[in-house]
Enzyme design. Structure first.
Site, short mmCIF file in Angstrom:
data_model
loop_
_atom_site.label_atom_id
_atom_site.label_comp_id
_atom_site.label_asym_id
_atom_site.label_seq_id
_atom_site.Cartn_x
_atom_site.Cartn_y
_atom_site.Cartn_z
N CYS A 57 -11.56 -0.91 -4.10
CA CYS A 57 -11.48 -0.93 -2.63
C CYS A 57 -10.04 -0.88 -2.15
CB CYS A 57 -12.20 -2.15 -2.06
SG CYS A 57 -11.42 -3.71 -2.48
N ARG A 70 -13.39 -7.32 5.70
CA ARG A 70 -12.43 -8.42 5.78
C ARG A 70 -12.94 -9.40 6.84
NH1 ARG A 70 -9.60 -3.58 6.20
NH2 ARG A 70 -8.49 -3.01 4.31
N GLU A 124 -7.31 -8.29 -8.62
CA GLU A 124 -6.02 -8.00 -7.99
C GLU A 124 -4.87 -8.56 -8.81
OE1 GLU A 124 -6.62 -8.40 -3.36
OE2 GLU A 124 -7.37 -10.16 -4.38
N ASN A 152 -3.91 -2.21 -4.36
CA ASN A 152 -2.60 -2.47 -3.76
C ASN A 152 -1.98 -3.75 -4.32
OD1 ASN A 152 -3.57 -0.37 -2.28
ND2 ASN A 152 -3.74 -1.48 -0.36
N ASP A 153 -2.77 -4.83 -4.30
CA ASP A 153 -2.24 -6.08 -4.84
C ASP A 153 -2.11 -6.00 -6.35
OD1 ASP A 153 -1.39 -7.85 -2.91
OD2 ASP A 153 -3.43 -8.43 -2.37
N ARG A 169 4.59 -5.34 -2.15
CA ARG A 169 3.89 -4.19 -1.59
C ARG A 169 4.43 -3.79 -0.22
NH1 ARG A 169 -2.23 -6.10 -0.52
NH2 ARG A 169 -2.17 -4.52 1.08
N HIS A 177 2.46 4.40 18.32
CA HIS A 177 1.04 4.33 18.64
C HIS A 177 0.32 5.63 18.40
CE1 HIS A 177 1.18 0.32 19.62
NE2 HIS A 177 1.79 0.40 20.78
#
Lengths: 85, 589
Positions: B508, B312, B437, B460-461, B471, B193
């Protein structure tokens, strides 16, 4: 005693957020509810510590049982939560 | 400073939250001594049980309130801790121990002990929850013993570097970036955390740094949350070098406030460079934030985002039993839109399926979820959900002073793009784009741009699908490196396809938040950059130090390389100083 058997699909298993959601829903329901990993020892589904300690991972099967008024309804909800990816 | 040799006397841990912090050390020790095993109550078991129950409930309520105040990740973490304090099995165990004669504090301590051992033995994620559990236990014991639970000071004359063996989440949420320059813990991992919250707060953090708690309190320490370097007693020059090149903002160096904040920073964190993103020769590159819901708006504003490049929307759909009503959606979208009057907010429509389903739309599990029916492929299957979201977005757009744009995830072909754009137009949405993507979308970007109003590249994708590398797999991290020349090629193709039709093309993905890579992306033709809010200052600073021409040259050099390492080195040689992270800066008030 009503029962549901579901495979846990969440990436994190029944940890973190899924565990908290699961326990909150169980704790808010009247019936006594237990959850077990596979054919292991059932524990109190209203206990976050007991549910975490089961260490349920993705792909594990859990058996959820409830008895009392509203058992079927709460089992349906819990099964959805446990199976949600 | 990530690539340099370790300076003498410095410690190294694992950097888990980027940025450089500097300040005097404050060591937190929460070694609560265990209540005496022989401690008994005075014979009134009933009263002692009630005392224990009250203390547990009080701590639960405190944690819950703290979580609600903090919001976001912290609320989730503290909420889970409150559940621990209200655990019925624990309460039963405590009652039993009290019944056997134990004092309430001892009973609580032992009651938690059993679960602590189980979690610690499980290791991994559960092992890291031991700190949460100990924190709840120590708080309850402190209440029962009439002590304050201890922990780090909430206020300080100057920002300090907080060092501990491990930090409890409840400690870190009570802190703010005005009081803490950096976090360092001896234990913990990247999912602890401390790490999660430090990233959410935008404070540099290093975990798993053995020996850190033996640094003498008050020692000035430099902490690099990227490389994991923890450096006690650096010289003024060394501090300046680490913090160098960030003169745009105020900094506290050695306790002396170095003044200077950018103008127009009223709604942003003072001390943070703000203003619209641009290269040093004035080529505008809007800097936007990636956010997961209205809760993250505050951070986006604090770091000076010009708008939102990726909102999102899964937060509206997951973890619930029924689809959200249009009204509820409109309200949530407006909450974000209203924070950016005159700015833009790009909303990604529902991105689920394959391995992640809303509870009210249980789908079939697929053997290969990354290649399954997800994103637009799933969305199209549920016209009522898709229609509802698009209508809600159109209603929010009509009522807002910000520009709302929508985009679809996982688009692979020009037909998919066309269908999506048509559906958006029918719903009354003026601007509809697609995410790039999937390699096929990048390769045929020119065709997709025929109907799509804009592109946003999800690096990322795109990397996952280009290199056939999951990933989520740490072992394949090298193939997920956004500096892979093949990935740079695809970005260049997508940007060129968009430019030929006069459409903008943003990024992004995480790549946008790397200051050096951000310059290269601009050189590849990318028109806007959207990233985690905390990454904005470093990217803004890097862009402002280089001309567009330089970025073009660096992009060309990177694409000429044959490995990610070479690509980065080649780009960096043309972009001096772009990799110097801005420090955790604190304005004099």
């Amino acid at each position: 005693m009503a029962e549901r058997r579901v495979t846990v699909e969440s990436e994190t298993g029944l940890h973190a957020r899924p565990a908290a959601t699961f326990v909150r829903v169980a704790a808010g329901a009247a019936p006594d509810i237990t959850v077990a990993k596979g054919d292991g020892e059932p524990v109190n589904a209203k206990s976050i510590l007991a549910v975490l300690a089961l260490d349920v991972r993705r792909g594990d099967t859990v058996v959820i049982r409830a008895e009392g008024d509203g058992a079927e309804e709460v089992l349906d909800r819990l099964a959805l939560i446990a199976a949600a990816p | 400073m990530s690539d340099r040799d370790r300076p003498a006397g410095a410690l190294v841990g694992r950097g888990v939250s980027p940025g450089v912090g500097f300040g005097p050390v404050h060591v937190v020790s929460r070694e609560a001594s265990a209540p005496d095993p022989g401690a008994c109550h005075d014979g009134d078991a009933e009263a002692e049980r009630a005392r224990a129950a009250r203390a547990l409930e009080r701590v639960a309520a405190d944690l819950e309130r703290g979580g609600e105040r903090a919001g976001g990740e912290a609320e989730e973490i503290l909420g889970a801790q409150a559940l621990m304090a209200r655990d019925p099995e624990l309460a039963a165990a405590v009652a039993g121990l009290v019944g056997a004669g134990a004092g309430a504090a001892r009973a609580v301590y032992e009651g938690f002990g059993r679960y602590r051992a189980l979690l610690a033995a499980a290791g991994g994620y559960l092992g890291e929850r031991v700190a949460d559990l100990d924190d709840v236990r120590d708080r309850v014991v402190a209440v029962l013993e009439g002590r304050s639970p201890g922990g780090p000071p909430f206020r300080a004359a100057e920002p300090y570097v907080l060092i501990a063996r491990d930090l409890a989440p409840a400690d870190t949420v009570a802190l703010s970036r005005e009081t803490v320059a950096a976090f360092v813990t001896e234990e913990g991992g990247p999912t602890s955390h401390t790490a999660i919250l430090a990233r959410a707060m935008g404070v540099p953090a290093v975990v798993a740094c053995p020996g850190a708690t033996s640094i003498a309190p008050g020692t000035p320490v430099l902490v690099d949350g990227s490389s994991g370097l923890v450096w006690p007693g650096p010289s003024g020059d060394e501090v300046a070098a680490a913090i160098g090149g960030t003169a745009a903002g105020g900094a506290v160096i050695g306790g002396t406030a170095v003044r200077g904040t950018a103008a127009g920073a009223e709604r942003a964190d003072p001390g943070m460079a703000t203003g619209p993103g641009a290269t040093s020769d004035g080529h505008a590159v809007p800097l936007l934030a990636n956010i997961g819901g209205p809760r993250d708006v505050r951070d986006a504003l604090r770091y000076g985002a010009e708008g939102v490049g990726l909102l999102r929307t899964e937060f509206l759909f997951l973890d619930r039993a029924a689809a959200p009503a249009e009204e509820e959606q409109v309200a949530a979208y407006l909450e974000v839109l209203e924070a950016f009057p005159g700015g833009r907010v790009v909303v990604r429509t529902l991105d689920v399926g394959a391995d992640k389903f809303p509870a009210f739309l249980p789908g079939e599990k697929e053997p290969n979820p990354a290649l399954g029916r997800r994103g637009i492929r799933f969305f199209e299957k549920y016209p009522e959900i898709m229609g509802g979201q698009l209508r809600a977005l159109a209603r929010a757009a009509a009522r807002s002073r910000a520009t709302l744009q929508v985009m679809a995830p996982m688009v692979a072909t020009a037909e998919e793009a066309a269908r999506y754009v048509t559906a958006c137009r029918e719903a009354g949405l003026p601007s509809a784009g697609v995410m790039i993507e999937v390699p096929s979308a990048a390769l045929r970007a020119f065709d997709l741009a025929l109907t799509a109003d804009f592109f946003s590249i999800g690096t990322n994708d795109l990397a996952q699908y280009t290199f056939a590398a999951d990933r989520g797999s740490g072992a394949l991290a090298a193939l997920q490196d956004a500096w892979q020349p093949a990935l740079l090629d695809l970005v260049a193709l997508a940007a060129a396809g968009a430019a030929e039709r006069g459409r903008p093309c943003g990024v992004c993905g995480e790549a946008a938040g790397d200051p050096v890579l951000a310059c290269v992306l601009v050189g590849l033709g990318v028109t806007s950059l959207s990233m985690a809010p905390a990454s904005l200052p470093a990217v803004r600073a890097a862009l402002s130090r280089h001309t567009r021409e330089r970025c073009l040259l660096a992009a060309r050099a990177a694409r000429a390389a044959i490995s990610p390492g070479e690509a980065r080195a080649a780009a960096l040689s043309l972009l001096p100083g772009a990799d110097t992270p801005p420090p955790r800066r604190h304005a004099a008030r």
